[in-house]
Design a protein around this motif. Structure first.
Motif, short mmCIF file in Angstrom:
data_model
loop_
_atom_site.label_atom_id
_atom_site.label_comp_id
_atom_site.label_asym_id
_atom_site.label_seq_id
_atom_site.Cartn_x
_atom_site.Cartn_y
_atom_site.Cartn_z
N LYS A 206 -16.45 1.54 -0.84
CA LYS A 206 -16.83 0.12 -1.18
C LYS A 206 -15.51 -0.63 -1.13
CE LYS A 206 -21.35 0.25 -3.34
NZ LYS A 206 -22.21 -0.11 -4.50
N THR A 207 -14.47 -0.06 -1.76
CA THR A 207 -13.35 -0.46 -1.62
C THR A 207 -12.45 -0.73 -0.53
OG1 THR A 207 -12.88 0.41 -4.22
CG2 THR A 207 -10.92 -0.40 -3.04
N ALA A 208 -12.64 0.32 0.33
CA ALA A 208 -11.98 0.37 1.58
C ALA A 208 -12.87 -0.73 2.58
CB ALA A 208 -12.03 1.65 2.27
N GLN A 209 -13.96 -1.07 2.43
CA GLN A 209 -14.69 -1.98 3.25
C GLN A 209 -14.40 -3.26 2.95
OE1 GLN A 209 -18.69 -0.55 2.09
NE2 GLN A 209 -19.08 0.61 4.03
N ILE A 210 -14.03 -3.57 1.60
CA ILE A 210 -13.73 -4.89 1.36
C ILE A 210 -12.42 -5.34 2.11
CG2 ILE A 210 -12.52 -6.50 -0.58
CD1 ILE A 210 -14.24 -4.66 -2.69
N PHE A 211 -11.27 -4.44 2.37
CA PHE A 211 -10.10 -4.52 3.29
C PHE A 211 -10.65 -4.36 4.95
CE2 PHE A 211 -8.35 -3.58 -0.67
CZ PHE A 211 -7.33 -4.32 -0.93
N GLN A 212 -11.92 -4.31 4.95
CA GLN A 212 -12.22 -3.93 6.49
C GLN A 212 -11.38 -2.85 7.04
OE1 GLN A 212 -12.11 -7.89 8.18
NE2 GLN A 212 -13.87 -8.37 7.28
N THR A 213 -11.11 -1.60 6.31
CA THR A 213 -10.35 -0.56 6.64
C THR A 213 -11.08 0.50 7.21
OG1 THR A 213 -8.54 -1.32 5.30
CG2 THR A 213 -8.48 0.94 6.27
N LYS A 214 -11.10 1.13 8.45
CA LYS A 214 -11.68 2.10 9.07
C LYS A 214 -11.66 3.23 8.04
CE LYS A 214 -10.42 3.98 12.84
NZ LYS A 214 -10.20 4.04 14.37
N THR A 215 -12.89 4.07 7.85
CA THR A 215 -12.75 4.97 6.65
C THR A 215 -13.54 6.24 7.43
OG1 THR A 215 -13.02 3.32 5.20
CG2 THR A 215 -13.65 5.67 4.39
N ALA A 216 -13.12 7.51 7.09
CA ALA A 216 -13.74 8.63 7.48
C ALA A 216 -13.84 9.54 6.20
CB ALA A 216 -13.06 9.54 8.40
N VAL A 217 -14.68 10.60 6.04
CA VAL A 217 -14.83 11.61 5.05
C VAL A 217 -15.29 12.91 5.44
CG1 VAL A 217 -16.78 12.01 3.15
CG2 VAL A 217 -16.46 9.64 3.77
N CYS A 218 -14.59 13.65 4.52
CA CYS A 218 -14.59 15.13 4.61
C CYS A 218 -15.02 15.74 3.29
CB CYS A 218 -13.34 15.95 5.11
SG CYS A 218 -11.76 15.82 3.88
N VAL A 219 -15.54 16.69 3.13
CA VAL A 219 -15.62 17.46 1.71
C VAL A 219 -15.21 18.74 1.53
CG1 VAL A 219 -17.87 18.54 0.54
CG2 VAL A 219 -18.29 16.70 2.01
N ASN A 220 -14.25 18.74 0.58
CA ASN A 220 -13.52 20.16 0.12
C ASN A 220 -14.52 20.97 -1.01
OD1 ASN A 220 -11.50 21.80 -0.01
ND2 ASN A 220 -10.38 20.63 -1.89
#
Length: 285
Positions: A206-220
């Motif tokens: 949600k924080t990254a979305q406020i900045f309209q920054t592209k986001t990706a996720v991985c799981v460790n």
């Protein structure tokens, strides 16, 4: 210069481990550690040279001139942060408690209090393995976001000739994370398959979305709870967020990191998982 920022919603997910491996996989010549409260990327990124150091000045702090202080106690009566204490017949300021508001200076009847620049941390710039910018904030100082911005400015200035940079951020969603996200091209979130990991991952998304920054996720350490790993993948699918891979739990990872090695240098399952995440991340970077 494009910037890849690696974050995690909570501490201990493997964010710095991932950043160090990415630096080696990409042979990056520009990188930074923006976790200014507890920087540790240098321990596993092969940085050995002595850095160029300079003081970082944060907010001002009050200083009491003992030669002028008459011990009237006006300053201590007006300090809402309880940063002033008696020292013999005069008063002194605890720099860890002082918030730099200046009330003591304005209320002192004899002008014994001054506001002075405070050395709030130290900036470090390494140039032996490309350009590596980092800093260490002093305990109790509250200008972490400003210091992160200075770290990124140093990276931009000295690493601007590079095609891309890799940045290791802070855990959580506080000031240093917000300052880290500003101006980057992609945020990679290293998630942990636990209930707290999922909750904190949602907050950083949600924080990254406020900045309209592209986001990706991985799981460790995905195999420590396959159910939660699947829940993270489902959340990404529902939110249109690229899921770039899984990294297995691997005891060799801890051994390598404790010895100061990047996992990119070790032949182990965690290294293979990280390489897959790296390749998928750079496809969208």
């Amino acid at each position: 210069m494009k910037k890849l920022l690696i974050l995690s919603g909570k501490g201990g997910t493997g964010k710095t481990t991932t950043a160090a491996a990415f630096i080696d996989f990409a042979k990056a010549k520009a990188f930074a550690d923006c976790d200014v409260d507890a920087p540790n990327l240098h321990l596993v990124a092969g940085v050995t040279a002595e850095p160029k150091r300079k003081d970082y000045y944060g907010s001002e702090k009050a200083r009491i001139d003992f030669s002028k202080c008459i011990g009237c106690g006006t300053c201590i009566d007006n300090c809402r942060f309880h940063a002033i204490f008696p020292e013999g017949d005069v008063y002194s300021v605890n720099p860890y408690a002082c918030e730099g508001c200046g009330v003591c200076m304005y209320t002192c009847p004899v002008g014994a209090v001054n506001m002075e620049e405070d050395i709030a941390g130290e900036m470090m710039l390494y140039k032996n393995k490309g350009v590596f910018s980092t800093a260490k904030l002093k305990m109790g100082r509250g200008t972490s976001g400003k210091l992160v911005t200075e770290v990124k400015n140093e990276l931009d200035h000295y690493g601007k000739s590079n095609e891309f940079a890799i940045i290791d951020g802070s855990p959580g969603i506080g000031c240093p994370v917000i300052a880290s996200i500003s101006g980057v091209d992609l945020v990679l979130i290293v998630a942990e398959p636990s209930l707290s990991g999922i909750s904190d991952m949602k907050r950083i998304i949600k924080t990254a979305q406020i900045f309209q920054t592209k986001t990706a996720v991985c799981v460790n350490k995905f195999d420590t709870c396959l159910e939660n790993t699947q829940a993270i993948e489902d959340l990404c699918s529902q939110g249109g967020i690229p899921f770039v891979g899984r990294i297995p739990y691997d005891k060799q990872a801890s051994i390598a990191i404790n010895a100061g090695h990047s996992l990119a240098e070790i032949d182990c399952p965690a290294r293979d998982g990280l390489l897959g995440v790296f390749e998928n991340t750079f496809k969208i970077f």
